[in-house]
Scaffold this motif. Structure first.
Motif, PDB file in Angstrom:
ATOM      1  N   GLN A  85       8.653  44.000  39.996  1.00  0.00           N
ATOM      2  CA  GLN A  85       8.867  44.544  41.338  1.00  0.00           C
ATOM      3  C   GLN A  85       7.888  43.901  42.315  1.00  0.00           C
ATOM      4  N   VAL A  86       8.386  43.520  43.469  1.00  0.00           N
ATOM      5  CA  VAL A  86       7.546  42.881  44.475  1.00  0.00           C
ATOM      6  C   VAL A  86       6.549  43.893  45.023  1.00  0.00           C
ATOM      7  N   GLN A  87       5.304  43.448  45.149  1.00  0.00           N
ATOM      8  CA  GLN A  87       4.274  44.282  45.775  1.00  0.00           C
ATOM      9  C   GLN A  87       3.801  43.618  47.056  1.00  0.00           C
ATOM     10  N   PHE A  88       3.209  44.440  47.928  1.00  0.00           N
ATOM     11  CA  PHE A  88       2.869  43.958  49.265  1.00  0.00           C
ATOM     12  C   PHE A  88       1.386  44.158  49.573  1.00  0.00           C
ATOM     13  N   VAL A  89       0.822  43.209  50.307  1.00  0.00           N
ATOM     14  CA  VAL A  89      -0.560  43.305  50.771  1.00  0.00           C
ATOM     15  C   VAL A  89      -0.559  43.156  52.279  1.00  0.00           C
ATOM     16  N   GLU A  90      -1.014  44.208  52.950  1.00  0.00           N
ATOM     17  CA  GLU A  90      -1.034  44.221  54.406  1.00  0.00           C
ATOM     18  C   GLU A  90      -2.391  43.760  54.941  1.00  0.00           C
ATOM     19  N   SER A  91      -2.369  43.122  56.111  1.00  0.00           N
ATOM     20  CA  SER A  91      -3.612  42.691  56.748  1.00  0.00           C
ATOM     21  C   SER A  91      -3.388  42.562  58.246  1.00  0.00           C
ATOM     22  N   GLY A 109      10.488  47.565  72.508  1.00  0.00           N
ATOM     23  CA  GLY A 109      10.016  46.849  73.688  1.00  0.00           C
ATOM     24  C   GLY A 109       8.551  46.459  73.610  1.00  0.00           C
ATOM     25  N   ARG A 110       7.832  46.985  72.630  1.00  0.00           N
ATOM     26  CA  ARG A 110       6.404  46.670  72.487  1.00  0.00           C
ATOM     27  C   ARG A 110       6.105  45.931  71.189  1.00  0.00           C
ATOM     28  N   PHE A 111       6.815  46.263  70.130  1.00  0.00           N
ATOM     29  CA  PHE A 111       6.588  45.653  68.817  1.00  0.00           C
ATOM     30  C   PHE A 111       7.728  44.687  68.490  1.00  0.00           C
ATOM     31  N   THR A 112       7.390  43.618  67.776  1.00  0.00           N
ATOM     32  CA  THR A 112       8.389  42.652  67.325  1.00  0.00           C
ATOM     33  C   THR A 112       8.141  42.326  65.860  1.00  0.00           C
ATOM     34  N   ILE A 113       9.173  42.507  65.050  1.00  0.00           N
ATOM     35  CA  ILE A 113       9.073  42.201  63.625  1.00  0.00           C
ATOM     36  C   ILE A 113       9.731  40.853  63.349  1.00  0.00           C
ATOM     37  N   SER A 114       9.157  40.108  62.412  1.00  0.00           N
ATOM     38  CA  SER A 114       9.744  38.835  62.002  1.00  0.00           C
ATOM     39  C   SER A 114       9.449  38.621  60.523  1.00  0.00           C
ATOM     40  N   ARG A 115      10.187  37.710  59.925  1.00  0.00           N
ATOM     41  CA  ARG A 115       9.963  37.410  58.514  1.00  0.00           C
ATOM     42  C   ARG A 115      10.036  35.908  58.284  1.00  0.00           C
ATOM     43  N   ASP A 116       9.193  35.429  57.380  1.00  0.00           N
ATOM     44  CA  ASP A 116       9.189  34.026  56.976  1.00  0.00           C
ATOM     45  C   ASP A 116       9.484  34.016  55.480  1.00  0.00           C
ATOM     46  N   ASN A 117      10.743  33.806  55.133  1.00  0.00           N
ATOM     47  CA  ASN A 117      11.127  33.869  53.721  1.00  0.00           C
ATOM     48  C   ASN A 117      10.443  32.784  52.888  1.00  0.00           C
ATOM     49  N   SER A 142      15.797  38.038  48.504  1.00  0.00           N
ATOM     50  CA  SER A 142      16.862  38.948  48.076  1.00  0.00           C
ATOM     51  C   SER A 142      16.702  40.354  48.632  1.00  0.00           C
ATOM     52  N   ILE A 143      15.627  40.601  49.353  1.00  0.00           N
ATOM     53  CA  ILE A 143      15.384  41.933  49.917  1.00  0.00           C
ATOM     54  C   ILE A 143      16.128  42.042  51.237  1.00  0.00           C
ATOM     55  N   ASN A 144      17.087  42.945  51.284  1.00  0.00           N
ATOM     56  CA  ASN A 144      17.934  43.036  52.465  1.00  0.00           C
ATOM     57  C   ASN A 144      17.175  43.536  53.684  1.00  0.00           C
ATOM     58  N   SER A 145      16.437  44.607  53.538  1.00  0.00           N
ATOM     59  CA  SER A 145      15.734  45.166  54.682  1.00  0.00           C
ATOM     60  C   SER A 145      14.301  45.477  54.286  1.00  0.00           C
ATOM     61  N   ILE A 146      13.379  44.893  55.012  1.00  0.00           N
ATOM     62  CA  ILE A 146      11.971  45.044  54.712  1.00  0.00           C
ATOM     63  C   ILE A 146      11.240  45.277  56.024  1.00  0.00           C
ATOM     64  N   CYS A 196       3.612  48.083  54.542  1.00  0.00           N
ATOM     65  CA  CYS A 196       4.809  47.261  54.434  1.00  0.00           C
ATOM     66  C   CYS A 196       5.551  47.668  53.167  1.00  0.00           C
ATOM     67  N   ASN A 197       6.885  47.731  53.253  1.00  0.00           N
ATOM     68  CA  ASN A 197       7.679  48.069  52.079  1.00  0.00           C
ATOM     69  C   ASN A 197       9.147  47.858  52.408  1.00  0.00           C
ATOM     70  N   THR A 198       9.975  48.038  51.411  1.00  0.00           N
ATOM     71  CA  THR A 198      11.406  47.932  51.637  1.00  0.00           C
ATOM     72  C   THR A 198      11.924  49.217  52.276  1.00  0.00           C
ATOM     73  N   LEU A 199      13.069  49.112  52.948  1.00  0.00           N
ATOM     74  CA  LEU A 199      13.657  50.285  53.584  1.00  0.00           C
ATOM     75  C   LEU A 199      14.333  51.178  52.547  1.00  0.00           C
ATOM     76  N   VAL A 200      15.063  50.553  51.651  1.00  0.00           N
ATOM     77  CA  VAL A 200      15.785  51.293  50.615  1.00  0.00           C
ATOM     78  C   VAL A 200      14.930  51.310  49.347  1.00  0.00           C
ATOM     79  N   SER A 201      14.755  52.498  48.793  1.00  0.00           N
ATOM     80  CA  SER A 201      13.966  52.660  47.563  1.00  0.00           C
ATOM     81  C   SER A 201      12.623  51.946  47.635  1.00  0.00           C
ATOM     82  N   PRO A 202      11.743  52.357  48.552  1.00  0.00           N
ATOM     83  CA  PRO A 202      10.434  51.717  48.648  1.00  0.00           C
ATOM     84  C   PRO A 202       9.710  51.710  47.304  1.00  0.00           C
TER      85      PRO A 202
END
Length: 114
Positions: free
Chosen positions: A1-7, A65-73, A30-34, A95-101
């Protein structure tokens, strides 16, 4: 399972900006929504912003209008650019997945002063 490190968190004055990063331990292709959640002291964790595999984004009304999310696969990394920060944005951001975090990371503390 993918794990996440926030900074990228820190202390900033109201109106300032921060950029959070979320590094995944494996491929996020392969993660649809993160995306990002946050938890303020004494409050439940809430959804902040999510991005789909093809770039579709969704934001909580409080950050639109204040926050912007982006991803670099290619880098297995998700970012959250936060502008016009308000004291009510103060929280630990996760940070985590939307479905089944999966397993929650340590998070990164964001503190916005008046």
């Amino acid at each position: 399972q993918v794990q996440f490190v926030e900074s990228g968190g820190g202390l900033v004055q109201a109106g300032g900006s921060l950029r959070l990063s979320c590094a995944a331990s494996g491929s996020i292709l392969s993660i649809n929504s993160i995306g990002w959640y946050r938890q303020a002291p004494g409050k439940q964790r809430e959804r902040v912003a999510f991005i789909g595999r093809y770039g579709t984004t969704n934001y909580a009304d409080s950050v639109k209008g204040r926050f912007t999310i982006s991803r670099d696969n290619a880098k297995n990394t998700v970012y959250l650019q936060m502008n016009s920060l308000k004291p009510e944005d103060t929280a630990v951001y996760y940070c985590n997945t939307l479905v089944s975090p999966g397993k929650w990371g340590q998070g990164t503390q964001v503190t916005v002063s008046e």
